[in-house]
Design an enzyme around this catalytic site. Structure first.
Site, PDB file in Angstrom:
ATOM      1  N   GLU A   1      43.775   4.741 -24.118  1.00 20.84           N
ATOM      2  CA  GLU A   1      44.814   5.806 -24.004  1.00 20.84           C
ATOM      3  C   GLU A   1      45.081   6.168 -25.470  1.00 20.84           C
ATOM      4  OE1 GLU A   1      47.056   4.062 -19.888  1.00 20.84           O
ATOM      5  OE2 GLU A   1      48.091   4.006 -21.714  1.00 20.84           O
TER       6      GLU A   1
ATOM      7  N   HIS B   1      56.134   6.724 -20.998  1.00 26.17           N
ATOM      8  CA  HIS B   1      54.998   5.916 -20.611  1.00 26.17           C
ATOM      9  C   HIS B   1      54.652   4.815 -21.669  1.00 26.17           C
ATOM     10  CE1 HIS B   1      50.847   5.074 -19.377  1.00 26.17           C
ATOM     11  NE2 HIS B   1      50.614   4.908 -20.740  1.00 26.17           N
TER      12      HIS B   1
ATOM     13  N   TYR C   1      45.349   9.988 -15.861  1.00 21.92           N
ATOM     14  CA  TYR C   1      46.177   9.197 -14.858  1.00 21.92           C
ATOM     15  C   TYR C   1      45.066   8.837 -13.489  1.00 21.92           C
ATOM     16  CZ  TYR C   1      50.690   9.143 -16.650  1.00 21.92           C
ATOM     17  OH  TYR C   1      51.898   9.009 -17.710  1.00 21.92           O
TER      18      TYR C   1
ATOM     19  N   LYS D   1      57.936  11.709 -22.010  1.00 26.53           N
ATOM     20  CA  LYS D   1      57.366  12.621 -20.888  1.00 26.53           C
ATOM     21  C   LYS D   1      58.168  13.968 -21.086  1.00 26.53           C
ATOM     22  CE  LYS D   1      55.865   8.658 -18.246  1.00 26.53           C
ATOM     23  NZ  LYS D   1      55.820   8.140 -16.746  1.00 26.53           N
TER      24      LYS D   1
ATOM     25  N   ASN E   1      60.388   9.267 -15.499  1.00 24.33           N
ATOM     26  CA  ASN E   1      61.034   8.185 -16.231  1.00 24.33           C
ATOM     27  C   ASN E   1      61.030   8.113 -17.606  1.00 24.33           C
ATOM     28  OD1 ASN E   1      58.390   7.809 -16.303  1.00 24.33           O
ATOM     29  ND2 ASN E   1      58.591   5.608 -14.847  1.00 24.33           N
TER      30      ASN E   1
HETATM   31  P1  GDP Z   1      54.844   2.258 -15.118  1.00 24.42           P
HETATM   32  O1  GDP Z   1      53.807   1.201 -15.505  1.00 24.42           O
HETATM   33  O2  GDP Z   1      56.254   1.499 -15.230  1.00 24.42           O
HETATM   34  O3  GDP Z   1      54.960   3.530 -15.975  1.00 24.42           O
HETATM   35  O4  GDP Z   1      54.910   2.477 -13.539  1.00 24.42           O
HETATM   36  P2  GDP Z   1      53.531   2.748 -12.686  1.00 24.42           P
HETATM   37  O5  GDP Z   1      52.212   2.324 -13.394  1.00 24.42           O
HETATM   38  O6  GDP Z   1      53.947   2.166 -11.479  1.00 24.42           O
HETATM   39  O7  GDP Z   1      53.661   4.339 -12.332  1.00 24.42           O
HETATM   40  C1  GDP Z   1      53.079   5.207 -13.444  1.00 24.42           C
HETATM   41  C2  GDP Z   1      54.024   6.466 -13.385  1.00 24.42           C
HETATM   42  O8  GDP Z   1      54.122   7.214 -12.150  1.00 24.42           O
HETATM   43  C3  GDP Z   1      55.497   6.063 -13.677  1.00 24.42           C
HETATM   44  O9  GDP Z   1      55.763   6.070 -14.887  1.00 24.42           O
HETATM   45  C4  GDP Z   1      56.111   7.427 -12.795  1.00 24.42           C
HETATM   46  O10 GDP Z   1      56.272   8.289 -13.768  1.00 24.42           O
HETATM   47  C5  GDP Z   1      55.178   7.902 -11.833  1.00 24.42           C
HETATM   48  N1  GDP Z   1      55.636   7.303 -10.696  1.00 24.42           N
HETATM   49  C6  GDP Z   1      55.757   5.837 -10.300  1.00 24.42           C
HETATM   50  N2  GDP Z   1      56.323   5.709  -8.924  1.00 24.42           N
HETATM   51  C7  GDP Z   1      56.417   7.040  -8.420  1.00 24.42           C
HETATM   52  C8  GDP Z   1      56.890   7.514  -6.982  1.00 24.42           C
HETATM   53  O11 GDP Z   1      57.057   6.850  -6.246  1.00 24.42           O
HETATM   54  N3  GDP Z   1      56.937   8.832  -7.094  1.00 24.42           N
HETATM   55  C9  GDP Z   1      56.460   9.660  -7.983  1.00 24.42           C
HETATM   56  N4  GDP Z   1      56.548  10.916  -8.058  1.00 24.42           N
HETATM   57  N5  GDP Z   1      56.053   9.156  -9.332  1.00 24.42           N
HETATM   58  C10 GDP Z   1      56.163   7.979  -9.320  1.00 24.42           C
END
Ligand code: GDP
Length: 139
Positions: A128, A117, A51, A11, A114
């Site tokens: 994807e 992805h 997304y 990222k 983080n």
């Molecule tokens: P992942 O599968 O571990 O990547 O997590 P998720 O599918 O829950 O979320 C997708 C992505 O959205 C995450 O990798 C983060 O970059 C972002 N994200 C998740 N939670 C939050 C949040 O509370 N706030 C923001 N701004 N971004 C978030």
């Protein structure tokens, strides 16, 4: 049967911080073979499409802005049980909860920024991967 391919992105904040080389080294040394790799940047529209599954989540707008904010690396990876094993290697979404030795523990800035992805299903990994790579870019 578990699939042998998954999809990842390094990222924008991790690229900007100079972590891309170390992250690529970590995934290769953990047994993932690179099938396809590209240094690129998502437009705002492309990030929104990528997304789309998260459209209803409160952070969708922030996520799209962030993912379009700078260049990324996109890659298709191959390994037995690829999707699950890669999710283990990247660690929990929030680096505060990520296990020692995971990519997010080592490199993520925050739950939003983080570092990497990782696809969450074999089906999404295929979709994807196809979003970024044609068949002639996969080896
Ligand atoms: P992942 O599968 O571990 O990547 O997590 P998720 O599918 O829950 O979320 C997708 C992505 O959205 C995450 O990798 C983060 O970059 C972002 N994200 C998740 N939670 C939050 C949040 O509370 N706030 C923001 N701004 N971004 C978030």
């Amino acid at each position: 049967m578990a699939g042998t391919r998954t999809f990842t992105m390094i990222k924008p904040e991790a690229v900007a911080a100079g972590h891309a080389g170390k992250i690529i080294d970590m995934l290769i040394s953990n047994g993932f073979r690179i099938v396809a790799l590209k240094y690129t940047r998502l437009s705002h529209k492309e990030a929104g499409t990528f997304y789309e599954v998260h459209k209803e989540r409160p952070f969708y707008g922030e996520l799209v802005d962030y993912m379009a904010s700078g260049p990324i690396y996109a890659a298709i990876l191959e390994k037995e049980n690829a999707m699950e094993d890669f999710r283990k290697l990247i660690g929990a979404t929030d680096p505060a909860n990520a296990a020692e030795g995971t990519i997010r523990k080592n490199f993520a800035e925050s739950k939003a920024k983080n570092a990497v992805h990782g696809s969450d299903s074999d089906e999404n990994a295929a979709l994807e991967g196809a979003f970024f790579f044609s068949s002639r870019e996969q080896f």
